[in-house]
Design an enzyme around this catalytic site. Structure first.
Site, PDB file in Angstrom:
ATOM      1  NE  ARG A  29      64.717  64.040  42.283  1.00 16.05           N
ATOM      2  CZ  ARG A  29      63.502  63.824  41.797  1.00 16.05           C
ATOM      3  NH1 ARG A  29      62.441  64.169  42.473  1.00 16.05           N
ATOM      4  NH2 ARG A  29      63.350  63.248  40.619  1.00 16.05           N
ATOM      5  CG  HIS A  75      68.118  57.612  42.600  1.00 16.69           C
ATOM      6  ND1 HIS A  75      68.613  58.686  43.332  1.00 16.69           N
ATOM      7  CD2 HIS A  75      67.459  58.158  41.549  1.00 16.69           C
ATOM      8  CE1 HIS A  75      68.277  59.811  42.733  1.00 16.69           C
ATOM      9  NE2 HIS A  75      67.570  59.521  41.648  1.00 16.69           N
ATOM     10  CE1 TYR A 119      65.604  46.236  21.855  1.00 19.89           C
ATOM     11  CE2 TYR A 119      65.054  48.546  22.159  1.00 19.89           C
ATOM     12  CZ  TYR A 119      64.686  47.266  21.799  1.00 19.89           C
ATOM     13  OH  TYR A 119      63.414  47.012  21.383  1.00 19.89           O
TER      14      TYR A 119
END
Length: 744
Positions: A29, A75, A119
């Protein structure tokens, strides 16, 4: 299946579990791989976009779709962390080379967050396709199963530049962090080539072509002399400064101005707002009163912060003060930690380049081996087709005389003519001599008749020559490490020519900013705080003129000086300190600012029981009394500190301070909530350190607490209401501390 109980030591089990967790965070990570310089989430986002076909010449796709693919296939973590990685990869003010082309609101350098993923839209940049994701189809890297083994994902991307240096890295793992500055692509490529040509090159020689970091925000690195040591060890501090110029007064401006056009990399984001706030605070506290106005004129075209100065101000001195007192001059902590050879390691510059070169040699070896295999197969087919053209009539006769493709193919490969019907014995004899390979035979049988046109045959022969040339070239590359390295350098030259940008950050050796604050003239003032916790400093003359109004509006008022330190003692046993220099000068009707903005005192959750200037208590003793009956005297000098918050007294569990005052009395009276009282001499109370619990002043029964405390001077008469009657405290018998109390 029967259960098996394993007896083990709890501490060792916890230790092993924590180690496993730590390594998972470090490897999977937080820390980038030295080979491609990417964290797993970044690698997976780029690969998911590549799989979706979001190339630079294709339309943008919704970020939510990209995040969904990355999360569902590769992931298995939160969508917010994946989207955050996507956003950062698109921000050219955070990355040396942005890898994603974002469409929509992807945040700003001033700290504005990106719009929601539903968006915004994104696609890959051309450099990402050409430099980060090229050759994935050539078996250049290993693919590993994803988290549920339903997909394959690349273990590492075949990045063709040292991305670890170019784009830098930041990450917090368990027990370790990585922090790598960005560098100029062209300079990094030159350093790689130098390292290839001269394996024994020194860090100092590498720095001749790559002098230091190149931050996307520009600015100035001011400690060039220390960079060599940082690059040798992989650790250190880079001092960075924003670019500020003084614009002297003219007919147009009329005032001197300081114009900031580049900021330190550490100021990216919300720290720009903090910088403006810090400058405003310096003006309010009169540390740099020469600044008359602060204008943030930054736009999409770049940073522009203007500090207008008062007439007659020393602009150079003001600039030095701003550099010294704000984040306009800052440090970037370097810790070049990466996953190298399967384990986390802090690497110096030369080690980073050596790891990169080794990785490129492996990638290119696999690439050209794959290409050689492909060209060798191609050569085999081309040779077969060229031979077939010379005996095409015989091949057509074999095909027409065969009942199945298998019979025809068997004849072409082994010369077996038994199952083939020939038009003449001569043809059968010729067919028996055929010995094409399996691959050649398949290609011949799939050959279109249109390929037998003269020009097509000529093109086939020319293509065959090209194939032979490629095979020779690939064999030469694979046969010599020197040739392989030449190919790597040639690729780097092409990348540099196509994508390198001019350096933005200047590297220099500059002296640290020096600023001597003008001594502040001591003056008498009044401290005021209203019931909502707003504080202000009022001039003594203004206070005297508006005494009644100010007294009505404020809960706490006392005289002090503008250099005083205010001590705020709470019933929780804490002391918060507030500098009067930080309190703004106000007129009588001005509101002031919340005390929480200046110190750690929280009016809503803490109850202040004494607010007093430090100079009034440091040569005296303070009397502490707690609800559970503990008493003690503490020297006021113990509260002289540079810390904003300290422990004023130690409390037992569930206890609190109910009374605190400057002690100048002869005796003290403790009254409980059960109307019991005890009066004793102050001298019987021990003088203790602030970190002590105190001594017992009075024995209390269950659920009984000290409710009132009165300090009496000699022959002082005080009458207090207890229930329906008034009790004159001076008439209570003087007893010993911790003696038997009187029932009132």
């Amino acid at each position: 299946m029967a259960e098996t109980i394993i007896s083990t030591e709890f501490s060792s089990e916890m230790q092993q579990a924590y180690i496993n967790y730590s390594m998972s965070v470090i490897m999977s990570r937080a820390v980038p791989d030295i080979r491609d310089g990417l964290k797993p989430v970044q690698r997976r986002v780029l690969y998911a976009m590549n799989e979706l076909g979001l190339n630079a010449d294709k339309p943008h796709r919704k970020s939510a779709r990209i995040v969904g693919d990355a999360m569902g296939k590769y992931h298995p973590h939160g969508d917010s962390s994946i989207y955050e990685a996507l956003v950062v990869l698109s921000q050219d003010f955070k990355k040396g080379m942005a890898l994603i082309d974002g469409h929509g609101n992807f945040g700003s350098i001033e700290g504005d967050g990106a719009a929601a993923m539903r968006y915004t839209e994104a696609r890959l940049k051309k450099i990402t396709q050409d430099v980060y994701l090229a050759d994935l189809d050539k078996d250049v890297i290993d693919f590993v199963p994803n988290f549920d083994e339903t997909e394959k994902e690349p273990e590492v991307l075949p990045v063709r530049v040292p991305n670890f240096l170019v784009n830098g890295a930041e990450g917090i793992a368990v027990g370790m962090t990585t922090s790598v500055p960005t560098h100029n692509l062209g300079e990094v490529i030159d350093a790689v080539k130098l390292c290839i040509d001269h394996p024994d090159v020194t860090v100092e020689q590498l720095m001749e072509v790559m002098p230091g970091p190149d931050f996307p925000t520009g600015g100035i690195v001011t400690n060039r002399a220390e960079l060599a040591q940082i690059y040798k060890t992989g650790k250190g501090k880079i001092k960075i400064r924003g670019k500020a110029e003084i614009e002297y007064a003219s007919k147009k401006t009329q005032k001197d101005r300081i114009i900031i056009t580049e900021i330190p990399y550490t100021m990216v984001g919300a720290n720009i707002g903090r910088f403006l706030s810090d400058v405003a605070n310096l003006v309010e506290t009169k540390k740099i009163p020469e600044i008359s106005d602060i204008l943030n004129q930054s736009s999409k075209d770049g940073i522009k912060i203007v500090l207008e100065l008062r007439k007659g101000a020393d602009a150079e001195k003001v600039l030095q003060g701003v550099l010294k007192k704000t984040k306009l001059e800052d440090t970037f902590g370097v810790n070049m930690l990466a996953i190298a050879d399967g384990k986390p390691e802090v690497l110096g510059l030369k080690q980073i380049l050596e790891h990169y070169i080794r990785f490129q040699e492996q990638v290119n070896t696999r690439k050209y081996r794959t290409l050689l295999e492909r060209e060798t197969k191609k050569k085999e087919i081309q040779e077969g087709l060229i031979r077939a053209v010379d005996c095409i009539d015989l091949i057509i006769e074999i095909i027409r005389g065969s009942k199945t493709i298998k019979i025809a193919k068997d004849c072409l490969v082994t010369g077996n003519t038994q199952a083939v019907r020939f038009q003449s014995k001569r043809s059968e004899t010729k067919a028996a001599k055929l010995c094409f390979t399996e691959t050649q035979a398949s290609a011949i049988l799939e050959l279109k008749l249109s390929k037998l046109i003269g020009l097509e045959i000529l093109a086939l022969e020319q293509e065959y020559k090209k194939t032979l040339s490629k095979i020779a070239s690939y064999e030469k590359i694979l046969g010599s490490r020197e040739t392989l390295q030449k190919v790597i350098k040639a690729d780097l030259d092409k990348i540099k020519q196509a994508y390198a940008l001019p350096r933005k950050t200047k590297i220099a050796d500059l002296k640290e900013a020096v600023f001597e604050e003008s001594p502040i003239t001591k003056m008498d003032v009044v401290f005021a705080m209203n019931r909502f916790g707003y504080v202000k400093m009022i001039e003594r003359s203004v206070f005297e003129k508006n005494f009644e109004t100010i007294k009505e509006e404020n809960r706490v008022i006392f005289p002090c000086t503008n250099l005083s330190k205010i001590c705020i003692f709470t019933e929780e046993g804490l002391m918060h300190q507030l500098k009067m220099q930080d309190v703004p000068f106000c007129k009588g009707k001005d509101k002031g600012i919340p005390i929480e903005n200046l110190c750690n005192y929280k009016l809503e959750t803490e109850k202040g029981i004494l607010i007093v200037p430090l100079e009034q208590i440091k040569e005296k003793k303070l009397l502490f009394v707690t609800a559970r009956g503990a008493v003690k005297l503490v020297d006021g000098s113990e509260f002289e500190t540079i810390k904003k918050t300290i422990l004023s007294t130690k409390l037992s569990e569930g206890d609190r301070v109910v009374h605190l005052e400057i002690c100048n009395a002869e005796s003290v009276v403790l009254i409980t909530n059960q109307r019991r009282a005890l009066r004793f001499h102050i001298e019987e109370i021990s003088v203790l350190k602030k970190a002590s619990l105190g001594v017992r002043g009075m024995k209390l029964e269950e659920k009984e607490e000290i409710q009132f405390v009165y300090c009496l001077k000699e022959e002082e008469k005080i009458a207090v209401p207890i229930g329906r009657k008034k009790v004159e405290l001076s008439k209570l018998l003087l007893k010993k501390r911790d003696g038997k109390p009187d029932q009132l």
